[in-house]
Design a protein around this motif. Sequence first.
Motif, PDB file in Angstrom:
ATOM      1  N   THR A 141       0.846  -1.182   0.000  1.00  0.00           N
ATOM      2  CA  THR A 141       0.000   0.000   0.000  1.00  0.00           C
ATOM      3  C   THR A 141       0.888   1.242   0.000  1.00  0.00           C
ATOM      4  O   THR A 141       1.922   1.274   0.651  1.00  0.00           O
ATOM      5  CB  THR A 141      -0.993   0.005   1.183  1.00  0.00           C
ATOM      6  N   TYR A 192      -0.456   7.976  -1.431  1.00  0.00           N
ATOM      7  CA  TYR A 192      -1.849   7.977  -1.876  1.00  0.00           C
ATOM      8  C   TYR A 192      -2.797   8.103  -0.687  1.00  0.00           C
ATOM      9  O   TYR A 192      -3.810   8.797  -0.758  1.00  0.00           O
ATOM     10  CB  TYR A 192      -2.160   6.722  -2.680  1.00  0.00           C
ATOM     11  N   THR A 252      -6.660   8.674  -0.838  1.00  0.00           N
ATOM     12  CA  THR A 252      -6.929   7.686  -1.883  1.00  0.00           C
ATOM     13  C   THR A 252      -6.678   6.284  -1.330  1.00  0.00           C
ATOM     14  O   THR A 252      -5.555   5.938  -0.963  1.00  0.00           O
ATOM     15  CB  THR A 252      -6.033   7.935  -3.110  1.00  0.00           C
ATOM     16  N   ASN A 284      -5.896   2.488  -1.471  1.00  0.00           N
ATOM     17  CA  ASN A 284      -5.097   1.767  -2.465  1.00  0.00           C
ATOM     18  C   ASN A 284      -4.560   0.472  -1.900  1.00  0.00           C
ATOM     19  O   ASN A 284      -4.280   0.359  -0.707  1.00  0.00           O
ATOM     20  CB  ASN A 284      -3.962   2.661  -2.980  1.00  0.00           C
ATOM     21  N   SER A 331      -2.133  -2.891  -9.083  1.00  0.00           N
ATOM     22  CA  SER A 331      -2.610  -2.045  -7.987  1.00  0.00           C
ATOM     23  C   SER A 331      -3.932  -1.401  -8.377  1.00  0.00           C
ATOM     24  O   SER A 331      -4.191  -1.141  -9.552  1.00  0.00           O
ATOM     25  CB  SER A 331      -1.578  -0.974  -7.623  1.00  0.00           C
ATOM     26  N   ASN A 363      -6.663   1.789  -7.070  1.00  0.00           N
ATOM     27  CA  ASN A 363      -6.724   3.018  -6.297  1.00  0.00           C
ATOM     28  C   ASN A 363      -8.105   3.644  -6.452  1.00  0.00           C
ATOM     29  O   ASN A 363      -8.642   3.681  -7.566  1.00  0.00           O
ATOM     30  CB  ASN A 363      -5.660   3.993  -6.797  1.00  0.00           C
ATOM     31  N   ASN A 417     -10.706   6.962  -4.920  1.00  0.00           N
ATOM     32  CA  ASN A 417     -10.967   8.129  -4.092  1.00  0.00           C
ATOM     33  C   ASN A 417     -12.383   8.636  -4.388  1.00  0.00           C
ATOM     34  O   ASN A 417     -12.616   9.213  -5.445  1.00  0.00           O
ATOM     35  CB  ASN A 417      -9.947   9.235  -4.387  1.00  0.00           C
ATOM     36  N   TRP A 449     -10.737   6.799  -9.812  1.00  0.00           N
ATOM     37  CA  TRP A 449     -10.253   5.437  -9.587  1.00  0.00           C
ATOM     38  C   TRP A 449      -9.342   5.093 -10.753  1.00  0.00           C
ATOM     39  O   TRP A 449      -9.500   5.607 -11.860  1.00  0.00           O
ATOM     40  CB  TRP A 449     -11.388   4.419  -9.430  1.00  0.00           C
TER      41      TRP A 449
END
Length: 197
Positions: free
Chosen positions: A28, A32, A37, A39, A55, A57, A59, A72
């Motif tokens: 992680t 971020y 965010t 993640n 990965s 992510n 928000n 995203w």
Amino acid sequence: MNKKIVLMLLLAVCSWPGASAQQVAVKTNLLYWATTTLNVGAEVAVSKHSTVGFSANYNPWTIGSDNKIQHWFIRPEYRYWVTEKYTRLFFGVHAIGGKFEVGGFKLPIIGNRILQGLKTNYYKGSFVGAGFSIGYQFYVSPHWNLELSAGAGLARLSYHTEPVNGPKRKSYVDTKRFLPIPTEVGVTFVYLFNSKK
């Protein structure tokens, strides 16, 4: 729907056929999290010097009454490790894609140079791109590493604007453009399963 796709891809990476427990890492990115965010990432070794990772992510937030940084994106990546997997210097190549809705604020330093009128408009759209990365993993303990990484690439954006204060448009035409973007900036905690270190 998008959340289900992200979850399925993460599960696929974690259950990569032939991957032993010593070859799997989850991670992680702290930077971020600093931007609120959410993640998570997973990485699987495919040889002594190579790993593949993924990965995701996300928000979903609106800050205050009208400042949006919602987005995203997903990011699959191949990495080549100079000494050995999960150790020291690596070089990577990756793809990136997602959606965004940002606006209602002025970016510090760069201001309006990239997206004109960001303070008075929301930019809504999607992007796909590719790039290169470089990074270094530091050994912390038998199961933990700390990773520093950076990446840049080229993305194709497709977006339209809506006013922050005012009625939403009933119809719009998307603007399409190519833009060099940072594709990764990371200070990342990495957890190695059943590490032999």
